[in-house]
Design a protein around this motif. Structure first.
Motif, short mmCIF file in Angstrom:
data_model
loop_
_atom_site.label_atom_id
_atom_site.label_comp_id
_atom_site.label_asym_id
_atom_site.label_seq_id
_atom_site.Cartn_x
_atom_site.Cartn_y
_atom_site.Cartn_z
N VAL A 734 48.23 51.31 41.40
CA VAL A 734 49.12 50.52 42.12
C VAL A 734 48.69 49.59 42.77
O VAL A 734 47.93 49.65 43.62
N LEU A 735 49.25 48.27 42.52
CA LEU A 735 48.91 47.15 43.08
C LEU A 735 50.17 46.49 44.02
O LEU A 735 51.04 46.48 43.51
N HIS A 736 49.85 46.43 45.11
CA HIS A 736 51.01 46.03 45.97
C HIS A 736 50.74 44.54 46.92
O HIS A 736 49.51 44.38 47.44
N PRO A 737 51.49 43.71 46.88
CA PRO A 737 51.18 42.52 47.71
C PRO A 737 51.50 42.60 49.19
O PRO A 737 50.73 41.74 49.92
N GLY A 738 52.37 43.63 49.78
CA GLY A 738 52.41 44.00 51.01
C GLY A 738 51.99 45.45 51.49
O GLY A 738 51.48 45.95 50.62
N PRO A 739 52.92 45.79 52.33
CA PRO A 739 52.48 47.19 52.66
C PRO A 739 52.82 47.98 51.46
O PRO A 739 53.79 48.11 50.79
N LEU A 740 52.01 49.30 51.41
CA LEU A 740 52.37 50.24 50.38
C LEU A 740 53.57 50.96 50.61
O LEU A 740 53.52 51.55 52.06
N PRO A 741 54.77 51.25 49.75
CA PRO A 741 55.73 52.27 50.34
C PRO A 741 55.14 53.52 50.86
O PRO A 741 54.61 54.09 50.36
N LYS A 742 56.00 54.13 51.81
CA LYS A 742 55.43 55.26 52.34
C LYS A 742 55.59 56.23 51.57
O LYS A 742 54.96 57.28 51.54
N MET A 743 56.46 56.55 50.55
CA MET A 743 56.71 57.56 49.46
C MET A 743 55.47 57.53 48.43
O MET A 743 55.08 58.63 47.78
N LEU A 744 54.43 56.41 48.57
CA LEU A 744 53.44 56.65 47.60
C LEU A 744 52.14 56.85 48.51
O LEU A 744 51.13 56.34 48.13
N ALA A 745 52.28 57.41 49.71
CA ALA A 745 50.99 57.65 50.51
C ALA A 745 50.12 58.54 50.01
O ALA A 745 48.93 58.53 50.54
N ALA A 746 50.66 59.39 48.86
CA ALA A 746 49.49 60.31 48.45
C ALA A 746 48.57 59.73 47.76
O ALA A 746 47.51 60.10 47.20
N LEU A 747 48.63 58.47 47.30
CA LEU A 747 47.58 57.55 46.49
C LEU A 747 46.38 57.30 47.20
O LEU A 747 46.37 57.16 48.29
N THR A 748 45.32 57.29 46.34
CA THR A 748 44.01 57.08 47.03
C THR A 748 43.53 55.75 47.12
O THR A 748 43.66 54.96 45.95
N PRO A 749 43.05 55.13 48.01
CA PRO A 749 42.65 53.74 47.88
C PRO A 749 41.37 53.48 46.96
O PRO A 749 40.58 54.25 46.94
N LEU A 750 41.69 52.37 46.25
CA LEU A 750 40.61 52.09 45.34
C LEU A 750 39.18 52.08 45.82
O LEU A 750 38.26 52.33 45.05
N ASP A 751 39.15 51.53 46.90
CA ASP A 751 37.60 51.58 47.49
C ASP A 751 37.00 52.58 48.04
O ASP A 751 36.09 52.75 48.81
N ALA A 752 37.93 53.90 48.10
CA ALA A 752 37.58 55.16 48.88
C ALA A 752 36.29 55.75 48.14
O ALA A 752 36.08 55.57 47.19
#
Length: 752
Positions: A734-752
């Motif tokens: 998921v690529l986002h230009p602004g803040p990530l929607p809270k409902m997608l908080a379970a996604l892992t950061p790409l650089d983690a």
């Protein structure tokens, strides 16, 4: 699996292909013989046409069965065994060599489990490439290997699920699961609704059901056909090769935008006008709009200047008047005929011309001394005939009661704020403004049900076409008569003084029969005839992504299937169209009340468990609540997210995400879609799509761009996001230009 067993199965498969070649060759020879046959009686011609259709279908089915002809074998507990494939094949003694996957005998291949073996000792999946056997997978159905989830052919199923996507849909005849099989083989009477979440195989089930119904109910459905409605042209291209691959060529695949002959309505449209056009109230608007075109003059009479070339008027210009009262009587007479607009028009025309003829006769035949009218009835008839061809009269009638096509009617309605106000007085100004458009604008899918509604009210006056067809038929017969005279000569003159006992060609074939032999209309398929005929009534209708259809679209489809024999496949949690539905009962109750049945697909074969865990929060907020399907597998890759500042970064991430084998899709919000298209090059393995075009499709890897934009762009944005996130079979980013929607908080950061 040993090489000996593979060699054994290869030998049997080779025999099957030999029989397939013989079937194809036999059908081709019989077709050639049939086409070469002479004229004969009407019955003979009818039989010849039926034989032509039969042999053509047999050749198409043989060609379709070529890839993966045999894919399974069942070894039974009683020691017997048989093979399962795409087509039924028999030996010279009519003993089955291969059982059609749709036949009742093949059900155990899909239904048997260790807990309920159905008399099966072993199920074997046979993998082929071309005509070569490349591998075998066996399942021994004993209690030691029992599974409780009802999945069959696990190794074959998982291999199919993990295989890379190539841009076209594959059939699932090798891996049909028990809950899918029950739906595929359900009776065709009434309306069956199949509710299933993403990845449950709804589309595959719909297509296999079409093939099964045509197989099991050939006598009922072959002549009337099956209509399969998909959400967009991309989807139809995606599934286009599947149904022929299942052994069927008798179904019409179409979108709503293509269901009106002569119109290809694929133009995009914003949500408000699409929602307004889809409302059931538009049926009343169309009806009012048609009546509004049956006009009357204003307070001042309509002046008609008669052409001064008419001899009945003494070669002088004459002005006749049409007042409101005269036109009102003509309109009332036409409406009382209870015919559709265009079919009632001749009554209106006749009344108007009669009134004008009486007016002209009163003037031209008036006795200057006050005596009776000087014109004879034949003179009045001549005036009536001349008025019927006068251009001024024709223009006046066209302004009062025009001959309308559905396209012209709808274009005129949209182009006039006054007509819209008269036809839709209960709509708000904003709603009427949403319907206004330039006359040159292309039609959209939401317009097609309105065109169909208009056609139902306008009717087609095809008298001129029928007369032209009759003239063509007579011309063909006359040509054939000449051809017979030239080619065959007349009857023998040697016996002209006595009864001839010699038969000439004239005794065997006449000109009418010769002309009829060149007619090709009955050689086109049922699907082709249905596509060209708006009034065609199908034996069964299958709708995929059925939740997206508007109330007006349902009116159109119900007209196509008065028997109400339908299969509706969809997921109300994925409804994205502003005119779509979130309730199957709301869709169906106006047509079948509560006489419909619901089936559920509960197993997710496409989407890995890791992705479904992430989208659970998105699904939880969709109304009405729907339970997520259970994923049967894990991909081992966690879905990720990353911010971006420039669209060029999307191209870099897309290039890095293309799988070694399989496909990548970049699914974007409408706001970013043009920029994504500029930066990401599409190819056979890389697709750039909006959410609407991605519906029903699947890809190995999916990148979703601007999730917040997807949420904000539609009143059903959460459903749209749910669709976008569940297209992947392996990996999701998921690529986002602004803040990530809270409902997608379970996604892992790409650089983690």
């Amino acid at each position: 699996m040993s090489t000996d067993e593979i060699a054994h199965e290869q030998a049997y498969v080779t025999v099957l292909y030999h029989h397939l070649d013989e079937l194809r060759r036999h059908a081709a020879d019989r077709l050639a013989d049939t086409l070469a046959a002479s004229g004969g009686t009407m019955q003979a011609r009818s039989e010849r046409e039926a034989s032509t259709a039969l042999y053509t279908r047999q050749i198409a089915q043989a060609d379709a069965a070529e890839a993966g002809l045999c894919f399974g074998r069942l070894d039974l507990i009683d020691g017997d065994h048989f093979y399962i494939g795409r087509l039924g094949i028999f030996d010279e003694a009519r003993e089955p060599l291969l059982i059609d996957w749709r036949a009742p005998a093949s059900r155990a291949f899909y239904l048997a489990t260790a807990l309920a073996p159905e008399g099966v000792l072993r199920r074997r999946h046979i993998r082929t490439s071309g005509r070569a056997v490349t591998g075998l997978n066996d399942e021994v159905l004993d209690l030691a290997s029992a599974r409780a989830d009802g999945l069959v052919g696990e190794a074959a199923l998982l291999a199919a699920l993990n295989a890379g996507r190539t841009g076209g849909m594959k059939d699932i005849v090798e891996t049909i699961q028990a809950e899918q099989d029950r739906i595929i083989r359900a009776g065709h009477d009434g309306v069956l609704v199949v509710q299933g979440g993403p990845g449950t195989g709804k589309t595959a089930v719909a297509l296999h059901r079409a093939a099964y119904l045509l197989y099991a109910n050939r006598s009922e459905l072959a002549q009337r056909g099956v209509l399969i409605v998909g959400p967009n042209p991309t989807f139809l291209h995606y599934i286009g090769e599947v149904l022929p691959g299942l052994g069927e060529t008798s179904a019409l695949l179409s979108t709503i935008g293509d269901l009106f002959p002569g119109v290809r309505a694929h133009a995009a449209e914003s949500p408000l006008p699409a929602a307004v056009k889809g409302r059931a109230a538009m049926a009343e608007v169309i009806a009012a709009g048609v009546r509004d075109r049956q006009e009357l003059p204003g307070d001042e009479p309509l002046e008609i200047v008669i052409d001064d070339t008419h001899p009945g008027f003494g070669y002088q210009s004459e002005t006749l008047l049409l007042d409101r009262e005269t036109c009102g009587r003509a309109r009332e007479a036409a409406r009382k005929s209870n015919r559709l607009h265009n079919l009632a028009r001749p009554t209106f025309v006749a009344e108007i011309i009669s009134a004008l003829a009486r007016q002209a006769a009163d003037r031209l035949g008036a006795d200057p001394y006050g005596g009776p009218n000087l014109l004879e009835p034949s003179d009045v008839a001549d005036i009536r005939r001349e008025l019927s061809t006068d251009r001024g009269v024709a223009r006046a009638i066209e302004s009062l009661w025009p001959a309308l096509t559905p396209q012209r009617f709808l274009t005129d309605l949209y182009a006039s704020a006054e007509r819209l106000a008269a036809a839709a007085p209960d709509f708000t100004e904003e709603e009427r403004a949403a319907l206004e458009r330039d006359p040159g604008a292309p039609f959209t899918p939401a317009d097609v049900p309105l065109l169909d509604e208009a056609a139902e009210l306008l009717g087609v006056n095809d008298r001129a076409e029928q007369e032209a067809a009759e003239r063509r038929r007579r011309a063909q017969i006359a040509f054939a008569e000449g051809a017979l005279e030239i080619a065959l000569g007349s009857k023998s003159f040697e016996f002209e003084d006595q009864e001839s006992e010699v038969l000439s060609a004239h005794d065997l074939v006449d000109a009418g029969r010769l002309a009829a032999r060149h007619e090709l209309r009955n050689r086109i398929s049922v699907a082709e005839r249905a596509a060209a005929d708006r009034t065609w009534m199908f034996g069964h209708v299958i709708v995929d992504e059925a939740q997206e259809l508007s109330a007006m679209a349902w009116r159109m489809l119900m007209r196509r299937c008065p028997s109400r024999s339908m299969t509706l496949v969809g997921d109300v949690a994925q409804t994205g169209d502003a005119a779509g539905t979130t309730s199957w009962d709301a869709v169906l109750s106006p047509y079948v009340a509560d006489r419909w049945r619901l089936a559920h697909l509960t197993v997710n074969y496409r989407t890995p468990a890791e992705i479904m865990a992430v989208v659970g929060e998105v699904l939880a907020g969709i109304e009405p609540p729907v339970e997520a399907p259970s994923s049967v597998r894990e991909s081992g890759v966690q879905p990720w997210h990353t911010p971006f500042a420039d669209p060029s970064e999307i191209a870099v991430l897309a290039a890095a995400s293309v799988p070694a084998e399989g496909s990548l899709a970049v699914i974007s919000s409408a706001a970013f879609l043009p920029e994504v298209l500029d930066h990401v090059a599409g190819s056979d393995r890389v697709s750039v799509l909006g959410v609407a075009d991605a519906k029903g499709l699947e890809f190995d890897v999916v990148l979703v761009v601007d999730p917040q934009g997807i949420l904000d762009e539609s009143p059903r944005g959460r459903s749209d996001l749910y669709v976008a996130l569940t297209r992947a079979t392996q990996q999701l980013g998921v690529l986002h230009p602004g803040p990530l929607p809270k409902m997608l908080a379970a996604l892992t950061p790409l650089d983690a």
